[in-house]
Design a protein around this motif. Structure first.
Motif, PDB file in Angstrom:
ATOM      1  N   ASN A  23       4.658   1.517   1.118  1.00 44.28           N
ATOM      2  CA  ASN A  23       4.878   0.876  -0.321  1.00 44.28           C
ATOM      3  C   ASN A  23       5.483  -0.302  -0.457  1.00 44.28           C
ATOM      4  O   ASN A  23       5.468  -1.124  -1.364  1.00 44.28           O
ATOM      5  N   HIS A  24       6.251  -1.013   0.860  1.00 46.20           N
ATOM      6  CA  HIS A  24       7.115  -2.214   0.865  1.00 46.20           C
ATOM      7  C   HIS A  24       6.741  -3.034   2.085  1.00 46.20           C
ATOM      8  O   HIS A  24       7.306  -4.254   1.630  1.00 46.20           O
ATOM      9  N   TYR A  25       5.711  -2.992   2.956  1.00 45.50           N
ATOM     10  CA  TYR A  25       5.539  -3.869   3.954  1.00 45.50           C
ATOM     11  C   TYR A  25       4.409  -4.787   3.307  1.00 45.50           C
ATOM     12  O   TYR A  25       3.222  -4.056   3.550  1.00 45.50           O
ATOM     13  N   GLU A  26       4.360  -5.918   3.293  1.00 43.90           N
ATOM     14  CA  GLU A  26       3.519  -7.006   2.867  1.00 43.90           C
ATOM     15  C   GLU A  26       2.835  -7.459   4.129  1.00 43.90           C
ATOM     16  O   GLU A  26       3.132  -7.947   4.956  1.00 43.90           O
ATOM     17  N   THR A  27       1.444  -6.764   4.071  1.00 43.42           N
ATOM     18  CA  THR A  27       0.529  -7.464   4.922  1.00 43.42           C
ATOM     19  C   THR A  27      -0.967  -6.961   4.648  1.00 43.42           C
ATOM     20  O   THR A  27      -0.861  -5.970   3.666  1.00 43.42           O
ATOM     21  N   SER A  28      -1.905  -7.862   4.946  1.00 45.00           N
ATOM     22  CA  SER A  28      -3.068  -7.726   4.666  1.00 45.00           C
ATOM     23  C   SER A  28      -4.168  -6.761   5.589  1.00 45.00           C
ATOM     24  O   SER A  28      -5.109  -6.297   5.393  1.00 45.00           O
ATOM     25  N   GLU A  29      -3.282  -6.752   6.756  1.00 46.93           N
ATOM     26  CA  GLU A  29      -3.978  -5.909   7.899  1.00 46.93           C
ATOM     27  C   GLU A  29      -3.651  -4.483   7.831  1.00 46.93           C
ATOM     28  O   GLU A  29      -2.568  -4.013   7.460  1.00 46.93           O
ATOM     29  N   PRO A  30      -4.393  -3.482   8.359  1.00 48.45           N
ATOM     30  CA  PRO A  30      -3.922  -2.206   8.580  1.00 48.45           C
ATOM     31  C   PRO A  30      -2.845  -2.029   9.329  1.00 48.45           C
ATOM     32  O   PRO A  30      -2.571  -2.819  10.258  1.00 48.45           O
ATOM     33  N   ILE A  31      -2.086  -0.912   9.250  1.00 48.20           N
ATOM     34  CA  ILE A  31      -0.782  -0.600  10.126  1.00 48.20           C
ATOM     35  C   ILE A  31      -1.216   0.707  10.883  1.00 48.20           C
ATOM     36  O   ILE A  31      -1.531   1.648  10.467  1.00 48.20           O
TER      37      ILE A  31
END
Length: 346
Positions: A23-31
């Motif tokens: 909900n809060h980690y900004e990234t365009s990549e999958p985690i």
């Protein structure tokens, strides 16, 4: 793809971390998240915890109990299990498409010597006909996660102590017991991987997924939580994953009937209405003898959670034998939580 190895061994913190990063980690990549936890039972979002879990055994043995955001069934984890989660943009996958999501895990296991590993038709990963992983998905706004277990070296003998899998479910699968459904990964690996600890096995999986020789080669891809992140995660644990209203009460109201013949007491039958995990109404019938008005007892029970611990606390100042002649508190609470099952008590 980014990744995060959770340092916590508390399932509630780990689920809160997954929730927070989605909900809060900004990234365009999958985690990709990897986490390991102390003995715990996790029920699915829509499950009735009283029907799925031997709650009093779980509490007595210090096993953590919580509820996750995703659906699916109850699972038991210990330090021999690795949980994994893929956090992605919802546009990158179709909800329910577990085959695509878990394929990197399956491919890594094949590289480590398990040729007959595959995803089944719904949401499990199998070695042959034995389950090594159950998976579930959750979506919110434009994000989703798919998380699952990997039974690396779990103490499978403890499973039936905590999970009360219905006989109907077992019969429908033509399976005789919980243990017969599952297997550990460790003995199926090539021999050079069979002495790995759970943490070493986790890192070996990461290296296979990223196709690198060492974890140091992908350090730039590892998410390190800030103190701000950790504070937010701690609050989510308090608000949700350690909150008893969430754990016990997140299901529809239901009725529960119990019946038992207790030697020296007689036949006792109870009918309870349970809402938000608490008794909202209770009635007793049978051929027992009583000295006091039964309404006094039933009024005490209203609002109590249906666990031995809660019931004993509520009734600690009550003399049960005044309402059921010859009955003691321990036997009465055992009856109410459904552990007598019409068996005579000698």
């Amino acid at each position: 793809m980014l990744f995060h190895r959770m340092a916590s061994r508390d399932i509630r913190i780990n689920l809160a971390t997954e929730d927070y990063l989605m909900n809060h980690y900004e990234t365009s990549e999958p985690i990709l998240l990897m986490y390991i936890q102390n003995p715990c039972v996790i029920v699915g979002k829509h499950q009735n915890v009283f029907e799925e879990v031997a709650i009093d055994v779980v509490k007595a043995e210090g096993v953590t109990l919580t509820r996750r955001l995703s659906g699916g069934g109850a699972v038991y984890d210990d330090l021999g299990n690795i949980s994994f989660s893929f956090v992605i943009d919802k546009s990158q996958n179709t909800f329910g498409d577990y085959l695509t999501i878990v394929q990197p895990i399956v491919d890594a296991l094949k590289e480590m010597g398990i040729e007959d590993v595959a995803v089944n038709g719904r949401n499990d990963i199998l070695i042959g006909d034995k389950k090594i992983s159950g998976n579930a998905m959750y979506t919110k706004k434009n994000k989703m996660f798919s998380h699952g277990t990997l039974l690396h070296d779990v103490d499978l003998t403890r499973l039936p102590n905590y999970l009360t899998i219905s006989k109907e479910k077992l019969r429908s699968k033509h399976i005789q017991s919980v243990e017969s459904r599952v297997t550990n990964i460790k003995p199926h690996l090539n021999i050079q991987y069979q002495k790995l600890t759970t943490e070493e096995f986790r890192d070996e999986l990461l290296k296979r997924i990223y196709q690198v020789e060492s974890i140091e080669d992908i350090q730039s891809k590892e998410i390190i939580l800030s103190e701000f992140d950790k504070a937010k995660i701690t609050k989510q644990v308090t608000d949700l994953y350690a909150n008893e209203d969430w754990i016990y009460g997140h299901h529809q109201p239901y009725s529960l009937k119990e019946r038992a013949y207790i030697k020296g007491v007689g036949l006792i039958e109870s009918q309870m209405e349970v809402e938000s995990g608490k008794i909202s109404a209770v009635y007793f019938t049978g051929d027992y003898f009583n000295q006091k008005d039964m309404n006094e007892l039933t009024e005490k029970l209203i609002g109590s959670r249906l666990t031995k611990e809660s019931l004993k606390t509520v009734l600690s100042h009550i003399e049960i034998s005044h309402y059921f002649n010859g009955l003691d508190l321990d036997t009465f609470t055992t009856f109410l939580v459904g552990e007598l099952n019409d068996d005579p008590i000698s």
